[in-house]
Design a protein around this motif. Structure first.
Motif, PDB file in Angstrom:
ATOM      1  N   ILE A   1       0.843  -1.197   0.000  1.00  0.00           N
ATOM      2  CA  ILE A   1       0.000   0.000   0.000  1.00  0.00           C
ATOM      3  C   ILE A   1       0.877   1.245   0.000  1.00  0.00           C
ATOM      4  O   ILE A   1       0.580   2.216  -0.694  1.00  0.00           O
ATOM      5  N   LYS A   2       1.962   1.215   0.728  1.00  0.00           N
ATOM      6  CA  LYS A   2       2.886   2.350   0.758  1.00  0.00           C
ATOM      7  C   LYS A   2       3.436   2.630  -0.646  1.00  0.00           C
ATOM      8  O   LYS A   2       3.492   3.777  -1.081  1.00  0.00           O
ATOM      9  N   THR A   3       3.806   1.583  -1.352  1.00  0.00           N
ATOM     10  CA  THR A   3       4.313   1.744  -2.714  1.00  0.00           C
ATOM     11  C   THR A   3       3.228   2.289  -3.633  1.00  0.00           C
ATOM     12  O   THR A   3       3.490   3.158  -4.463  1.00  0.00           O
ATOM     13  N   LEU A   4       2.002   1.799  -3.484  1.00  0.00           N
ATOM     14  CA  LEU A   4       0.890   2.318  -4.283  1.00  0.00           C
ATOM     15  C   LEU A   4       0.731   3.813  -4.061  1.00  0.00           C
ATOM     16  O   LEU A   4       0.561   4.582  -5.009  1.00  0.00           O
ATOM     17  N   ARG A   5       0.795   4.221  -2.802  1.00  0.00           N
ATOM     18  CA  ARG A   5       0.647   5.638  -2.478  1.00  0.00           C
ATOM     19  C   ARG A   5       1.770   6.461  -3.097  1.00  0.00           C
ATOM     20  O   ARG A   5       1.540   7.519  -3.678  1.00  0.00           O
ATOM     21  N   LEU A   6       3.001   5.959  -3.016  1.00  0.00           N
ATOM     22  CA  LEU A   6       4.142   6.664  -3.600  1.00  0.00           C
ATOM     23  C   LEU A   6       3.993   6.800  -5.115  1.00  0.00           C
ATOM     24  O   LEU A   6       4.245   7.867  -5.685  1.00  0.00           O
ATOM     25  N   LEU A   7       3.591   5.724  -5.761  1.00  0.00           N
ATOM     26  CA  LEU A   7       3.405   5.754  -7.216  1.00  0.00           C
ATOM     27  C   LEU A   7       2.281   6.704  -7.616  1.00  0.00           C
ATOM     28  O   LEU A   7       2.420   7.485  -8.560  1.00  0.00           O
ATOM     29  N   GLY A   8       1.170   6.645  -6.890  1.00  0.00           N
ATOM     30  CA  GLY A   8       0.055   7.543  -7.171  1.00  0.00           C
ATOM     31  C   GLY A   8       0.448   9.000  -7.011  1.00  0.00           C
ATOM     32  O   GLY A   8       0.123   9.835  -7.861  1.00  0.00           O
TER      33      GLY A   8
END
Length: 75
Positions: free
Chosen positions: A53-60
């Motif tokens: 989820i952290k990576t998703l947030r960073l990518l978004g």
């Protein structure tokens, strides 16, 4: 069940690549922005890596899209 996950990962990766290219970013530049290895970005785009989820947030954030946009496969 494994096929469903595989397809989801592939579709997510394709969407990530689409959004990245629409912002005129290379994998290397996106990786630099999110402080990750560009090889990992490639693995995500090929559907070979699971993301947190952290990576998703960073990518978004890096692509300036809401998280839900990453999962809209109607592009």
């Amino acid at each position: 069940m494994k096929n469903i996950n595989f397809n989801t990962e592939k579709r997510f990766g394709a969407k990530l690549a689409y959004l990245r290219k629409s912002k005129n970013l290379s994998q290397m530049k996106l990786a630099e922005i999110v402080n990750m290895n560009f090889n990992y970005i490639g693995q995500i785009e090929r559907g070979e890596a699971n993301v947190t989820i952290k990576t998703l947030r960073l990518l978004g954030d890096a692509l300036e899209v809401e998280l839900k946009e990453l999962f809209d496969y109607s592009f």
